[in-house]
Write an enzyme that holds these catalytic residues in place. Structure first.
Site, short mmCIF file in Angstrom:
data_model
loop_
_atom_site.label_atom_id
_atom_site.label_comp_id
_atom_site.label_asym_id
_atom_site.label_seq_id
_atom_site.Cartn_x
_atom_site.Cartn_y
_atom_site.Cartn_z
CD GLU A 164 8.25 -11.85 -20.67
OE1 GLU A 164 8.24 -12.28 -19.51
OE2 GLU A 164 8.14 -10.65 -20.95
CG ASP A 165 4.34 -13.77 -23.01
OD1 ASP A 165 5.09 -14.37 -22.22
OD2 ASP A 165 3.73 -12.73 -22.71
#
Length: 718
Positions: free
Chosen positions: A76-77
């Site tokens: 996600e990051d």
């Protein structure tokens, strides 16, 4: 800040044979992926995954779970993708990280529909692999512990969703320690002043009761030691949020809460649990009706313990008796009996997730996301009753459940054909509420079938969804048959047969042209008026056949009636968004006028009835959301609409003449008028022609200004 070595120390103590190398490799990978990223607190971002991994290591989870915790934010990051993650750690780790990432992207906004869709995805992910949820709960717990650095609005939002969803999920999985901490941290964020005041009061109460607490523990140990039963004795203090909820719900003061402190006796076997119960009942007087045996009848989240309330110096106190294994389950829940733990049996884990699997299964037939969300929240915090089948099997149902709920829990077909019940050997109605210990037997009949009234009786999601699915299928079957008759009647005029067109695939082909799946969907659309019979015929038959055998249209008024019947004509002032050639008419109950907010309701075989959004019938009609359709006003020049008005008046001479004159001044035609007088008051009912909502407002305003008029409203007098 948590270090990798701290995580490994706990992990190796809990899992001596665990995969330490996997965890080390995951840490190196995450450190590189999150390089240069910091949390809001200023700490390196990788400190958060390590803290999540520490929580899971303390729970005793396997190396894969701890590694996934360290990697849970890389998709996600960071720039890492699933393919790269799979190459480095294998498909199992990549799949779990992907599952956590999907859930982690859920954002709970005011859009309830989107929120409900996200929750449905969450439940499916949990059923597929419970480790996804365990990682997510640990992630949420650490985020709640470090919430202070975020802006107030974001803190409030995260705390509220934690209290509504994540804490109840931890409770349903039996994870009492995490559940309690999530609740208290949310309470502290949402109501800091009440939290601080209650915390101070509890500390003061505990200091005052310290001697009494010590004395009770000493007497328990002495009594059990006399019988040579091994045990440990401890006490727990009720969580602050749980305490706050109890005090608020029952309007109690802290002095009136008797289970603020509960004593726990942890022994070696089930036999010893019951022996200890007898010992302490000899030492103190038990409070009648306050004994609960969750050993013989465990809660759905696997919780087992004996609960009893005793009296000491005129004050009640609670004692919980359990084995070491029961205590572990009570604190950590499914993390103790999870399906991937070495030595755990499939049956234990199936029982642990049975409520979740039932919930997901029962929601397959719920198409409305808002309804799904409502049912989810109801199911997260049930209050169970335990009943028995005639064979002695235990069934857990929510408090308030009726015999009909029990029938659907046994089997869907048993519920569908349920005609009655026997409770404790006596005939009972299907609406009878069940109590703990009831023995329930269902009476079935081949002639029995669900009715809409049953939806008002049942309390469980499973029963409600199964009944609704059955009724929807019946409704659809009736609609298919009605659409078939309508099509056959029209096709006969052109010498065609619906059965022949269905066999050669023509109906399926036309269905796809209307954006529908198959022939039955098309027939339902015809029955509901979403597709006109005329439009269907023109696509099914060659143009020359239609021209050659075109039925003659009746002249004048009869022609207009005929056109409305076959769906060629529509209300000139209204159109259905995206659909042409469909019959539309204004509902008689409210008679909407141009300019008013309107909504369409698809009737069966009569086209679309259009109601004002303020119509009193609209909420009842639109319970079936599939029948709602968007409608808009066209240009309404030259179109007049009759509107019914009811005027409450005082009995005054000449009032009727002034009223009709006022309507005439507004250039309004009166179609019908009728007055009813009773002593000094009465009602005048009339039908007037108006062109739009502004015209109607002028008429209403003028009538209300007349001396002697008490009230004016649309519609007839009830």
């Amino acid at each position: 800040m948590v270090r990798l070595e701290d995580v490994l120390e706990i992990f190796e103590r809990k899992r001596p044979d665990g995969d330490v190398d996997l965890i080390r490799r995951a840490h190196v990978f995450a450190e590189h992926a999150h390089e240069g990223q910091n949390r809001k607190s200023g700490e390196p971002y990788v400190s958060h995954p390590l803290a999540v991994a520490m929580i899971l290591a303390e729970l005793g989870l396997d190396g894969v779970s701890v590694a996934v915790a360290i990697l849970h934010d890389v998709l996600e990051d960071t720039e890492v993708d699933t393919e790269r993650l799979s190459e480095a750690f294998g498909d199992e780790v990549a799949k779990l990280v992907g599952g956590v990432t999907k859930i982690g992207r859920v954002r709970f906004t005011s859009d309830l529909e989107q929120q409900a869709v996200n929750f449905r995805k969450l439940l499916v992910a949990m059923v597929d692999d419970v480790r996804v949820l365990l990682v997510k709960l640990a992630d949420r717990l650490h985020n709640m512990r470090t919430l202070a650095v975020l802006p107030q609005g974001k803190r409030q939002r995260i705390a509220r969703e934690t209290l509504e969803i994540y804490a109840p999920l931890a409770h349903r999985l039996g994870m009492a320690r995490i559940h309690g901490e999530l609740e208290d941290l949310s309470f502290k964020t949402l109501e800091p002043e009440e939290f601080a005041a209650l915390e101070a009061s509890v500390k003061g109460r505990l200091r005052a009761a310290r001697r009494l607490t010590h004395n009770i523990e000493r007497r328990i140990r002495a009594g059990v030691a006399e019988h040579s039963i091994p045990c440990t004795v401890e006490h727990r203090v009720k969580g602050l949020y749980s305490l706050h909820r109890k005090m608020s719900g029952r309007e109690l003061d802290l002095e009136q809460v008797y289970d603020l402190v509960a004593f726990r006796i942890i022994t070696d076997s089930i036999r010893s649990c019951y022996a200890v119960l007898g010992i302490i009942h000899n030492q103190w007087s038990p409070v009648p009706g306050r004994f609960k045996d969750f050993v013989a009848m465990p809660k759905p989240n696997m919780y087992q313990s004996l609960h009893t309330t005793l009296m000491e110096a005129g004050r009640p106190f609670e004692v919980q008796i359990r084995t070491e294994q029961m205590h572990g389950i009570a604190e950590e829940g499914i993390a103790v009996h999870w399906m991937y733990k070495e030595g755990a049996t499939p049956g234990e884990n199936e029982r642990a997730l049975a409520w979740l699997r039932q919930l997901v299964e029962s929601q397959r037939d719920v198409s409305d996301p808002r309804e799904f969300l409502s049912e989810l929240k109801l199911n997260l915090y049930p209050n169970e009753v335990y009943v028995f089948t005639p064979k002695g099997d235990i069934k857990a149902l929510p408090r308030g459940a009726v015999a009909l709920d029990f029938a659907y829990m046994v089997h869907t077909e048993v519920g569908h054909h349920c005609s009655g019940a026997k409770v404790n050997g006596k005939l009972a109605p299907l609406r009878q509420h069940l109590k703990n210990g009831d023995i329930v037997e269902i009476v079935t009949s081949s002639d029995a079938s669900p009715s809409r009234d049953w939806l008002q009786l049942v309390q469980t999601t499973r029963a409600r969804s199964k009944i609704r699915a059955h009724l929807n299928k019946q409704e659809r079957d009736r609609s298919v048959e009605m659409g078939r008759r309508m099509c056959e009647k029209e096709l006969r005029k052109y010498g065609a047969r619906l059965s022949r067109l269905s066999k050669d695939g023509s109906m399926d082909s036309v269905a796809s042209q209307f954006g529908l799946g198959k022939a039955d969907d098309l027939l339902v659309a015809v029955a509901f008026g979403k597709v006109s019979v005329r439009a269907l015929v023109t696509r099914l038959l060659p143009e020359e056949d239609i021209d050659r055998r075109q039925p003659k249209a009746p002249p004048g008024r009869l022609r207009r009636v005929f056109e409305r019947a076959v769906g060629w004509a529509a209300d000139a002032a209204i159109e259905v968004k995206g659909i042409d050639n469909i019959m539309v008419y204004r509902a008689r109950c409210c008679g909407p006028v141009p300019g008013e907010a309107i909504v369409g309701y698809v009737t069966r075989g009569k086209g679309v009835s259009v109601h004002a959004r303020t119509c009193g019938n609209i909420d009842r009609l639109l319970l079936d959301k599939e029948r709602r359709i968007d409608v808009v006003w066209r240009s309404s020049k030259g179109v007049v609409q009759p509107v019914k008005l009811a005027v409450a008046v005082d009995d005054r001479q000449g009032l009727l003449a002034r009223l009709t004159a006022k309507i005439a001044d507004d250039k309004t035609n009166i179609r019908h008028i009728e007055s009813k007088m009773d002593t000094s008051r009465g009602t005048i009912e009339l039908v007037v022609d108006v062109t739009d909502s502004r015209h109607l407002k002028r008429v209403l305003k003028g009538l209300r200004e007349l001396d002697g008029v008490r009230a004016v409203r649309r519609g007839r007098v009830p």
